[in-house]
Scaffold this motif. Sequence first.
Motif, PDB file in Angstrom:
ATOM      1  N   ARG A  32     -28.278  17.227 -21.683  1.00 44.04           N
ATOM      2  CA  ARG A  32     -28.104  18.342 -22.605  1.00 44.04           C
ATOM      3  C   ARG A  32     -29.564  18.672 -23.256  1.00 44.04           C
ATOM      4  O   ARG A  32     -29.811  19.979 -23.350  1.00 44.04           O
ATOM      5  N   SER A  33     -30.304  17.765 -23.539  1.00 40.48           N
ATOM      6  CA  SER A  33     -31.724  18.115 -24.041  1.00 40.48           C
ATOM      7  C   SER A  33     -32.490  18.793 -23.083  1.00 40.48           C
ATOM      8  O   SER A  33     -33.415  19.773 -23.427  1.00 40.48           O
ATOM      9  N   LEU A  34     -32.723  18.326 -21.662  1.00 44.16           N
ATOM     10  CA  LEU A  34     -33.309  19.010 -20.677  1.00 44.16           C
ATOM     11  C   LEU A  34     -32.872  20.460 -20.639  1.00 44.16           C
ATOM     12  O   LEU A  34     -33.866  21.270 -20.543  1.00 44.16           O
ATOM     13  N   ILE A  35     -31.639  20.490 -20.621  1.00 41.33           N
ATOM     14  CA  ILE A  35     -31.032  21.854 -20.384  1.00 41.33           C
ATOM     15  C   ILE A  35     -31.397  22.861 -21.474  1.00 41.33           C
ATOM     16  O   ILE A  35     -31.816  23.919 -21.465  1.00 41.33           O
ATOM     17  N   SER A  36     -31.612  22.246 -22.500  1.00 38.97           N
ATOM     18  CA  SER A  36     -31.755  23.291 -23.926  1.00 38.97           C
ATOM     19  C   SER A  36     -33.171  23.398 -23.972  1.00 38.97           C
ATOM     20  O   SER A  36     -33.625  24.666 -24.366  1.00 38.97           O
ATOM     21  N   ALA A  43     -30.010  32.983 -24.967  1.00 40.62           N
ATOM     22  CA  ALA A  43     -28.860  32.602 -24.536  1.00 40.62           C
ATOM     23  C   ALA A  43     -27.942  32.159 -25.826  1.00 40.62           C
ATOM     24  O   ALA A  43     -28.409  31.902 -26.910  1.00 40.62           O
ATOM     25  N   ALA A  44     -26.667  32.459 -25.304  1.00 43.56           N
ATOM     26  CA  ALA A  44     -25.439  32.096 -26.373  1.00 43.56           C
ATOM     27  C   ALA A  44     -25.186  30.742 -26.479  1.00 43.56           C
ATOM     28  O   ALA A  44     -25.442  30.044 -25.412  1.00 43.56           O
ATOM     29  N   PRO A  45     -24.897  29.901 -27.591  1.00 43.96           N
ATOM     30  CA  PRO A  45     -24.645  28.702 -27.425  1.00 43.96           C
ATOM     31  C   PRO A  45     -23.588  28.060 -26.440  1.00 43.96           C
ATOM     32  O   PRO A  45     -23.755  27.116 -26.132  1.00 43.96           O
ATOM     33  N   GLY A  46     -22.741  28.952 -26.372  1.00 39.40           N
ATOM     34  CA  GLY A  46     -21.401  28.737 -25.459  1.00 39.40           C
ATOM     35  C   GLY A  46     -21.557  28.867 -23.887  1.00 39.40           C
ATOM     36  O   GLY A  46     -20.874  28.641 -23.145  1.00 39.40           O
ATOM     37  N   GLY A  47     -22.972  29.594 -23.760  1.00 38.88           N
ATOM     38  CA  GLY A  47     -23.156  29.753 -22.495  1.00 38.88           C
ATOM     39  C   GLY A  47     -23.152  31.416 -22.230  1.00 38.88           C
ATOM     40  O   GLY A  47     -22.750  32.126 -23.204  1.00 38.88           O
ATOM     41  N   GLY A  48     -23.860  31.864 -21.353  1.00 37.53           N
ATOM     42  CA  GLY A  48     -24.004  33.227 -20.998  1.00 37.53           C
ATOM     43  C   GLY A  48     -25.009  33.789 -21.874  1.00 37.53           C
ATOM     44  O   GLY A  48     -25.954  33.147 -22.360  1.00 37.53           O
ATOM     45  N   TRP A  49     -25.189  35.077 -22.202  1.00 39.25           N
ATOM     46  CA  TRP A  49     -26.142  35.915 -22.924  1.00 39.25           C
ATOM     47  C   TRP A  49     -25.722  36.207 -24.486  1.00 39.25           C
ATOM     48  O   TRP A  49     -24.575  36.857 -24.471  1.00 39.25           O
ATOM     49  N   ALA A  50     -26.309  35.986 -25.302  1.00 35.40           N
ATOM     50  CA  ALA A  50     -25.965  36.498 -26.783  1.00 35.40           C
ATOM     51  C   ALA A  50     -26.241  37.925 -26.672  1.00 35.40           C
ATOM     52  O   ALA A  50     -27.285  38.148 -26.396  1.00 35.40           O
TER      53      ALA A  50
END
Length: 117
Positions: A32-36, A43-50
């Motif tokens: 998760r830290s690598l992805i963040s 990016a929105a916190p839940g995925g997708g674009w904010a």
Amino acid sequence: GILTKTKQLLQGSKATQEAEVGSDQRLGEQIRSLISECRSPCAAPGGGWANQNEEHARRGRSVLSQLVREMGSSLLKGQSIMNVSVPVQCCQPRSALELGADSARLSHIFLSAAAAT
């Protein structure tokens, strides 16, 4: 890249998985830290674009509600929803000629670079 780092983490965890309790949880946190680290600031916190622009969100909701109304109306009439047309608001405000000219305006740079390689 992130895939290489994730594979390394997974390979390292297989070797120590039996010896350490909670290795799956730590591995998940590391992934998760690598992805963040790689996520876009948009990016929105839940995925997708904010959504960064409230006007765009309003227009999107307007188009979606219009599509739902047309589909519902079509279904109530016993027609297929395949005949529902996409609202004009979804279309590009520029003509096909303008889009073609816009994409071709830098072609001399890219063609020269491609020919040089």
